[in-house]
Scaffold this motif. Structure first.
Motif, PDB file in Angstrom:
ATOM      1  N   UNK A  20       0.835  -1.202   0.000  1.00 37.76           N
ATOM      2  CA  UNK A  20       0.000   0.000   0.000  1.00 37.76           C
ATOM      3  C   UNK A  20       0.869   1.251   0.000  1.00 37.76           C
ATOM      4  N   UNK A  21       1.946   1.252   0.758  1.00 37.65           N
ATOM      5  CA  UNK A  21       2.823   2.436   0.797  1.00 37.65           C
ATOM      6  C   UNK A  21       3.371   2.748  -0.592  1.00 37.65           C
ATOM      7  N   UNK A  22       3.740   1.723  -1.339  1.00 40.96           N
ATOM      8  CA  UNK A  22       4.225   1.946  -2.705  1.00 40.96           C
ATOM      9  C   UNK A  22       3.107   2.486  -3.587  1.00 40.96           C
ATOM     10  N   UNK A  23       1.906   1.934  -3.461  1.00 40.19           N
ATOM     11  CA  UNK A  23       0.777   2.430  -4.247  1.00 40.19           C
ATOM     12  C   UNK A  23       0.464   3.882  -3.910  1.00 40.19           C
ATOM     13  N   UNK A  24       0.495   4.218  -2.635  1.00 44.22           N
ATOM     14  CA  UNK A  24       0.254   5.613  -2.240  1.00 44.22           C
ATOM     15  C   UNK A  24       1.225   6.548  -2.955  1.00 44.22           C
TER      16      UNK A  24
END
Length: 234
Positions: A20-24
């Motif tokens: 999720x952090x990468x997607x954000x």
């Protein structure tokens, strides 16, 4: 298939496990984007985005041709596929900027954690994961508020031609009511594709789909700091 100057070609699509952090960071996602929204992740790969964003209140559907396999098989494949993708990135470390992660070890840890989260989620909530592929998705019009697509379009421009890209982008627009966001705009070697991007934006404009380019908070490939956004008709 195009052979690049270094003589090495990535023959198989990588199934990556992103967090999720990468997607954000890749998609410039805000808390508002992730709250109460119906979101498409296509292709989903072995990412933990569906699991993590759903835990925050989003309603995420991931679509990927690999999801035709049984959940247990997908779970079992997640780690070896992730190791293959990690090994590729580390072998070609000079192509990447590692500062967002901190280094290759931290990158590998994030990807392995995402794969484990995906494996658990695909076993327990398999309904989130649908078999399908661009440019023809098994979804009705306007099924999602937001569509996200990473590391397929542009990344594999050596085997997916301009017509495929256009059809896929039109399809992402068809199923999203607010926006579709695509990242990165380079191929997997890091080569820029400005001419292709410009061509597709012109074609989309002619079809009534307006687009914009937005800088992201993420640059893994050198120069991969921009996403393409397709806007819903006013």
């Amino acid at each position: 298939m195009t052979h690049h100057a270094d003589g090495e070609v990535l023959d198989e699509y990588l199934v990556s496990a992103r967090s999720l952090a990468e997607y954000r960071a890749m998609f410039h996602l805000s808390d508002e984007d992730l709250t109460g929204r119906k979101i498409l992740d296509c292709p989903g790969g072995a990412a933990s985005f569906a699991a993590e964003a759903s835990a925050l209140g989003a309603e995420v559907t991931a679509i990927d041709p690999i999801y035709a396999a049984a959940p247990e098989e997908l779970a079992a494949r997640a780690t070896p596929e992730t190791e293959r993708a990690v090994a590729w990135a580390h072998k070609h470390a000079e192509r990447y900027r590692w500062d967002w992660y901190g280094g290759t070890a931290e990158h590998a840890a994030i990807r392995r954690g995402a794969a484990a989260r995906f494996a658990d989620d695909v076993r327990t909530t398999p309904h989130r994961y649908l078999a399908g592929a661009l440019p023809s998705l098994p979804c009705p019009d306007d099924a999602f508020d937001l569509a996200l697509s990473s590391h397929l379009l542009f990344s594999y421009a050596d085997r997916l031609d301009a017509d495929f890209h256009l059809a896929a982008l039109v399809e992402l627009s068809r199923v999203s009511t607010v926006e579709a966001r695509v990242y990165p705009l380079l191929d997997y070697t890091g080569a820029p594709l400005d001419d292709l991007v410009d061509h597709l934006r012109t074609e989309l404009h002619d079809k009534g789909i307006e687009t914009s380019l937005c800088r992201t908070g993420y640059e893994f490939h050198h120069g991969a700091d921009t996403m393409l956004t397709l806007h819903a008709a006013a």
